[in-house]
Design a protein around this motif. Sequence first.
Motif, PDB file in Angstrom:
ATOM      1  N   HIS A  33       0.483  -0.503  -0.292  1.00  0.00           N
ATOM      2  CA  HIS A  33       0.088  -0.023   0.292  1.00  0.00           C
ATOM      3  C   HIS A  33       0.621   1.218  -0.349  1.00  0.00           C
ATOM      4  O   HIS A  33       0.721   2.580  -0.316  1.00  0.00           O
ATOM      5  CB  HIS A  33      -0.838   0.048   1.306  1.00  0.00           C
ATOM      6  N   ASP A  34       2.026   0.914   0.736  1.00  0.00           N
ATOM      7  CA  ASP A  34       2.771   2.463   0.626  1.00  0.00           C
ATOM      8  C   ASP A  34       3.744   2.499  -0.521  1.00  0.00           C
ATOM      9  O   ASP A  34       4.286   3.605  -1.050  1.00  0.00           O
ATOM     10  CB  ASP A  34       4.078   1.790   2.095  1.00  0.00           C
ATOM     11  N   ALA A  35       3.429   1.147  -1.092  1.00  0.00           N
ATOM     12  CA  ALA A  35       4.509   1.252  -2.387  1.00  0.00           C
ATOM     13  C   ALA A  35       4.055   2.538  -3.638  1.00  0.00           C
ATOM     14  O   ALA A  35       4.337   2.672  -4.078  1.00  0.00           O
ATOM     15  CB  ALA A  35       4.865  -0.385  -2.685  1.00  0.00           C
ATOM     16  N   LEU A  36       2.222   2.084  -3.253  1.00  0.00           N
ATOM     17  CA  LEU A  36       1.205   2.514  -4.544  1.00  0.00           C
ATOM     18  C   LEU A  36       1.073   3.529  -4.250  1.00  0.00           C
ATOM     19  O   LEU A  36       1.515   4.497  -4.788  1.00  0.00           O
ATOM     20  CB  LEU A  36       0.487   1.999  -4.332  1.00  0.00           C
ATOM     21  N   LYS A  37       1.405   4.301  -3.163  1.00  0.00           N
ATOM     22  CA  LYS A  37       1.077   5.284  -2.554  1.00  0.00           C
ATOM     23  C   LYS A  37       2.543   6.717  -2.842  1.00  0.00           C
ATOM     24  O   LYS A  37       1.860   7.497  -3.693  1.00  0.00           O
ATOM     25  CB  LYS A  37       0.928   5.808  -1.074  1.00  0.00           C
ATOM     26  N   LYS A  38       3.525   5.767  -2.885  1.00  0.00           N
ATOM     27  CA  LYS A  38       4.866   6.603  -3.754  1.00  0.00           C
ATOM     28  C   LYS A  38       4.711   6.603  -4.899  1.00  0.00           C
ATOM     29  O   LYS A  38       4.995   7.329  -5.485  1.00  0.00           O
ATOM     30  CB  LYS A  38       5.801   5.692  -2.490  1.00  0.00           C
ATOM     31  N   ALA A  39       4.589   5.832  -5.445  1.00  0.00           N
ATOM     32  CA  ALA A  39       4.461   5.432  -6.681  1.00  0.00           C
ATOM     33  C   ALA A  39       3.221   6.581  -7.423  1.00  0.00           C
ATOM     34  O   ALA A  39       3.747   7.391  -8.935  1.00  0.00           O
ATOM     35  CB  ALA A  39       3.857   4.194  -7.081  1.00  0.00           C
ATOM     36  N   GLU A  40       2.475   6.737  -6.528  1.00  0.00           N
ATOM     37  CA  GLU A  40       1.252   7.175  -6.998  1.00  0.00           C
ATOM     38  C   GLU A  40       1.663   8.719  -7.264  1.00  0.00           C
ATOM     39  O   GLU A  40       1.655   9.509  -8.285  1.00  0.00           O
ATOM     40  CB  GLU A  40      -0.224   7.715  -6.530  1.00  0.00           C
ATOM     41  N   LYS A  44       2.719  11.515  -9.640  1.00  0.00           N
ATOM     42  CA  LYS A  44       1.900  12.487 -10.244  1.00  0.00           C
ATOM     43  C   LYS A  44       3.428  14.625  -9.996  1.00  0.00           C
ATOM     44  O   LYS A  44       3.206  14.617 -11.570  1.00  0.00           O
ATOM     45  CB  LYS A  44       1.144  13.244  -8.659  1.00  0.00           C
ATOM     46  N   GLU A  45       4.604  13.560  -9.628  1.00  0.00           N
ATOM     47  CA  GLU A  45       5.479  14.833  -9.612  1.00  0.00           C
ATOM     48  C   GLU A  45       5.972  14.625 -10.775  1.00  0.00           C
ATOM     49  O   GLU A  45       6.120  15.744 -11.388  1.00  0.00           O
ATOM     50  CB  GLU A  45       6.573  14.778  -8.387  1.00  0.00           C
ATOM     51  N   ALA A  46       5.945  14.036 -11.415  1.00  0.00           N
ATOM     52  CA  ALA A  46       6.635  13.529 -12.828  1.00  0.00           C
ATOM     53  C   ALA A  46       5.537  14.579 -14.048  1.00  0.00           C
ATOM     54  O   ALA A  46       6.034  15.306 -14.652  1.00  0.00           O
ATOM     55  CB  ALA A  46       7.021  12.087 -13.303  1.00  0.00           C
ATOM     56  N   GLU A  47       4.973  13.980 -14.001  1.00  0.00           N
ATOM     57  CA  GLU A  47       3.300  14.838 -14.458  1.00  0.00           C
ATOM     58  C   GLU A  47       3.430  16.433 -14.246  1.00  0.00           C
ATOM     59  O   GLU A  47       3.678  16.869 -15.269  1.00  0.00           O
ATOM     60  CB  GLU A  47       2.515  14.005 -14.377  1.00  0.00           C
ATOM     61  N   ILE A  48       3.838  16.898 -13.063  1.00  0.00           N
ATOM     62  CA  ILE A  48       3.821  18.158 -12.753  1.00  0.00           C
ATOM     63  C   ILE A  48       5.044  18.928 -13.863  1.00  0.00           C
ATOM     64  O   ILE A  48       5.387  19.404 -14.103  1.00  0.00           O
ATOM     65  CB  ILE A  48       3.960  18.667 -11.649  1.00  0.00           C
ATOM     66  N   LYS A  49       6.178  18.326 -13.340  1.00  0.00           N
ATOM     67  CA  LYS A  49       7.276  18.790 -14.089  1.00  0.00           C
ATOM     68  C   LYS A  49       7.255  18.532 -15.114  1.00  0.00           C
ATOM     69  O   LYS A  49       7.812  19.244 -15.897  1.00  0.00           O
ATOM     70  CB  LYS A  49       8.785  17.343 -13.046  1.00  0.00           C
ATOM     71  N   ALA A  50       6.644  17.856 -16.034  1.00  0.00           N
ATOM     72  CA  ALA A  50       6.900  17.450 -17.774  1.00  0.00           C
ATOM     73  C   ALA A  50       6.089  18.357 -17.965  1.00  0.00           C
ATOM     74  O   ALA A  50       6.004  19.206 -18.699  1.00  0.00           O
ATOM     75  CB  ALA A  50       5.813  16.025 -17.397  1.00  0.00           C
TER      76      ALA A  50
END
Length: 533
Positions: A33-40, A44-50
């Motif tokens: 569950h934690d890994a999925l949250k980190k992945a999300e 999201k950060e990657a999408e914002i940076k992109a």
Amino acid sequence: MDITLIIASVVSLVLGVLFGRFGLRKLFQRWEHDALKKAEMIVKEAEIKASAIKKERQLEAKEKFLKLKSDFDSEYNRKKNQLAVNENKLKQFENRIKQNELKFKQREALLTKERDQIKRKNDELDREREEVKGQREATLKARENVEKLRQEQIASLEKIANLKADEAKEQLVEALQDEARASASVYIKDIMEEAKHTATKEAKKTVITTIQRTAAEHAIENCVSVFNLDSDELKGKIIGREGRNIRALEASTGVEIVVDDTPEAIIISGFDPVRREIARVSLSRLVADGRIHPARIEEVVSKTRKNIEEEIMELGERTAIDLGIHGLHPELIKMVGRMRFRSSYGQNLLQHSREVANLTATMAAELGLNAKRAKRAGLLHDIGKVWPEESELPHAILGMNLAKKYGEHPEVCNAIGAHHDEIEMTTLISPIVQSCDAISGSRPGARREMMESYIQRLKDLETLAMNFKGVNKCYAMQAGRELRVLVDAENVSDVEAGQLSFDISQKIEKDMQYPGQIKVTVIREMRSVNYAK
């Protein structure tokens, strides 16, 4: 007891395994569950940076596009302006071609008309020749008849008068001599009057023909030169910090630099054309080099003065070649080149001398004299005006002495010295040079005394200030409304500079006549120069 313990141990082990698996499963589920949250969060950060990078790239692309568009528009406007300038030049060139074609057609028509007139005159001469031939034959026959009648009359007279033929001949000769004297006197008088009338008519014809065959330009009064700039940004460089560059340029050249709102141009003002030319060439070199500061300005102005001297020599040589005059001494060639920067009553001296040379050669050719020698005298007749040293002699006498010094022919020297009647004319070329000088100077629009008197007043103003102690340079500026005086800082103090300004102004008021007022500015500048080796 042992079996119970073993069973208990086995049960405990089984329970421990079951609880362990359940705990591990919970732990793994929490980790997942934690890994999925980190992945999300990473996505999201990657999408914002992109998105940010995308916007930044879009802005950069837009800025680059606007810059390219601006550069393209600038280049387009520049080429458009250049094309307009080229089109204007092409139109002017086409207009000149049309004018030359029109002049050529007019000359061709004039030559055709003259050729037809010559042909008609030849036909008339042929007819008159035939008539004269017939009259001659008739005269010979009449003479034979007269001789026969004379012999018969002599015989009859001898019989009637009882006189011999010799005695009758003497009496007849005496009577005829008296009659011939009276007739000859009247005839000589008529011939003299006709000769005077014909001579005056032929002289006027010669002068008119000479003037018509020689091109001439009218006088132009010009005291300013326009220096074109590539952009208005260069005006700031030319002015310099606190105006030090423009002051250094004015002090070195002796002209006034006017920087106003005129687009891409500055005005060089001064009564001396040599100073204006030095300032113009110096500005051109400074702008091309890009280094504009007082030390560089003085260096460039000094080099430009030397180049102008070389240009004067080249101009004199080119003038002599254009006129077909050879063998001039180098000093005379240099003085001919200096005429380009001198004017007489608003008339450019070199143009005037070239015009007099052509007029003199044409008139001498019409009169059957040495045209080359006459042209030489016409070109050199005013060299006394450009002699760089001060002299109390009239310019005609000074020019004659210079011509003698540099080996010119005595006829040329006499024509130079006598063109203002300072000495007696001894050759036929001398009155021709005098007449052509008057023709060139007195035709409508050739001279303007206002310009000559104005320039002389400015020169007198500068000479007056140069006579004061400690003055290094002196320039009349702003059409004579300002006198700018540069003094030696080592010999003149600040207090003495103020007193010098007052003394010069008082001297001007006392010795000169001028309209309005004259501002006297004394500049004292201290410089310390050392060299690092």
